[in-house]
Scaffold this motif. Structure first.
Motif, short mmCIF file in Angstrom:
data_model
loop_
_atom_site.label_atom_id
_atom_site.label_comp_id
_atom_site.label_asym_id
_atom_site.label_seq_id
_atom_site.Cartn_x
_atom_site.Cartn_y
_atom_site.Cartn_z
N LEU A 232 -6.00 59.47 -27.79
CA LEU A 232 -4.88 60.09 -27.10
C LEU A 232 -3.66 59.21 -27.17
N LEU A 233 -2.52 59.84 -27.30
CA LEU A 233 -1.24 59.14 -27.23
C LEU A 233 -0.75 59.25 -25.79
N VAL A 234 -0.37 58.11 -25.22
CA VAL A 234 0.18 58.08 -23.87
C VAL A 234 1.48 57.29 -23.90
N VAL A 235 2.28 57.46 -22.88
CA VAL A 235 3.56 56.76 -22.79
C VAL A 235 3.30 55.27 -22.66
N GLY A 236 4.04 54.48 -23.43
CA GLY A 236 3.84 53.03 -23.48
C GLY A 236 4.87 52.25 -22.67
N PRO A 237 4.74 50.93 -22.71
CA PRO A 237 5.55 50.06 -21.84
C PRO A 237 7.03 49.96 -22.19
N THR A 238 7.42 50.27 -23.42
CA THR A 238 8.84 50.14 -23.77
C THR A 238 9.59 51.46 -23.68
N ALA A 239 8.88 52.53 -23.32
CA ALA A 239 9.49 53.87 -23.31
C ALA A 239 10.33 54.12 -22.06
N PHE A 240 11.40 54.84 -22.30
CA PHE A 240 12.19 55.47 -21.24
C PHE A 240 12.18 56.95 -21.59
N PRO A 241 11.11 57.66 -21.20
CA PRO A 241 10.91 59.03 -21.65
C PRO A 241 12.10 59.95 -21.34
N THR A 242 12.52 60.67 -22.36
CA THR A 242 13.56 61.67 -22.21
C THR A 242 13.01 62.99 -22.75
N LEU A 243 13.50 64.08 -22.22
CA LEU A 243 13.05 65.39 -22.67
C LEU A 243 14.08 65.98 -23.63
N PRO A 244 13.68 66.19 -24.87
CA PRO A 244 14.59 66.84 -25.81
C PRO A 244 14.80 68.30 -25.42
N ASP A 245 15.89 68.88 -25.90
CA ASP A 245 16.18 70.29 -25.60
C ASP A 245 14.99 71.17 -25.96
N ALA B 80 6.84 55.09 -33.01
CA ALA B 80 6.70 54.99 -31.55
C ALA B 80 5.50 54.13 -31.17
N LEU B 81 4.44 54.17 -31.95
CA LEU B 81 3.28 53.30 -31.70
C LEU B 81 3.64 51.85 -32.00
N ALA B 82 4.32 51.61 -33.09
CA ALA B 82 4.69 50.24 -33.48
C ALA B 82 5.63 49.60 -32.47
N SER B 83 6.48 50.42 -31.87
CA SER B 83 7.46 49.89 -30.90
C SER B 83 6.96 49.94 -29.46
N TYR B 84 5.72 50.40 -29.28
CA TYR B 84 5.09 50.50 -27.96
C TYR B 84 5.76 51.51 -27.03
N HIS B 85 6.45 52.49 -27.63
CA HIS B 85 6.90 53.63 -26.85
C HIS B 85 5.71 54.52 -26.53
N LEU B 86 4.74 54.51 -27.42
CA LEU B 86 3.47 55.21 -27.21
C LEU B 86 2.33 54.22 -27.42
N VAL B 87 1.23 54.48 -26.76
CA VAL B 87 0.01 53.70 -26.92
C VAL B 87 -1.10 54.68 -27.26
N LEU C 278 7.71 41.42 -30.78
CA LEU C 278 6.50 41.33 -29.96
C LEU C 278 6.69 40.44 -28.74
N LEU C 279 7.49 39.40 -28.88
CA LEU C 279 7.78 38.56 -27.70
C LEU C 279 8.46 39.40 -26.63
N ASP C 280 9.42 40.23 -27.03
CA ASP C 280 10.09 41.12 -26.07
C ASP C 280 9.10 42.11 -25.46
N VAL C 281 8.26 42.69 -26.31
CA VAL C 281 7.28 43.67 -25.84
C VAL C 281 6.32 43.02 -24.84
N SER C 282 5.98 41.76 -25.06
CA SER C 282 5.00 41.10 -24.19
C SER C 282 5.44 41.10 -22.73
#
Length: 156
Positions: free
Chosen positions: A70-83, A50-57, A131-135
């Motif tokens: 601290l881990l926080v929600v990153g720019p590529t995340a679409f946060p979902t809540l698991p059961d 999740a850190l490598a994919s920028y789901h978390l920062v 990384l180009l996509d993440v940028s």
């Protein structure tokens, strides 16, 4: 337990920010609630993914009252809540935290620039493309300008 990076972002988002240990504890609690194994190594790998994919920062320099990054929600995340995740704030004694968006954007930008240098040095075409996509996501998400880093990635 199968969690996606977006699921992990959803768990982190419930609290605003979590340390890596707290995130692992949250995953273990979810596994327990589901009657599944709590594979600590798998949770660590998921956080790394999740850190490598920028789901978390990861934010090391913050004013949240804890010494650990601290881990926080990153720019590529679409946060979902698991059961079962909605119960986590009631189970865990972790306060809600808020890290300024400016601090998070600075941490994400610094990490991005480091990742870009490493990808170019390694001549890793797949990572460069990612990384180009993440940028673009990162620029839209935080107040950062990655044009020069993107130019270096494009030239690689």
């Amino acid at each position: 337990m199968d969690l996606t990076p977006d699921d992990l972002a959803g768990v982190v988002d419930l609290f605003g920010a979590l340390t890596r240990a707290e995130c692992g504890q949250a995953c273990a609690e979810l596994a327990f609630k589901r009657g599944e194994d709590d594979d600590v190594d798998a949770f660590g790998s998921l956080v790394d993914e999740a850190l490598a994919s920028y789901h978390l920062v990861s934010v090391a320099d913050h004013d949240a009252g804890v010494d650990d990054p601290l881990l926080v929600v990153g720019p590529t995340a679409f946060p979902t809540l698991p059961d079962g995740a909605t119960d986590l704030p009631h189970i865990m004694s972790v306060p809600e935290r808020e890290v300024s968006s400016e601090t998070v954007a600075e941490a994400a930008e610094a990490r991005f620039r480091e990742d870009a240098v490493l990808a170019v040095r390694a001549d890793d075409d797949e990572r460069i493309a990612d990384l180009l996509d993440v940028s673009y996501d990162l620029e839209a998400w935080g107040s950062v300008d990655l044009a020069s880093a993107r130019d270096r990635l494009d030239d690689a």
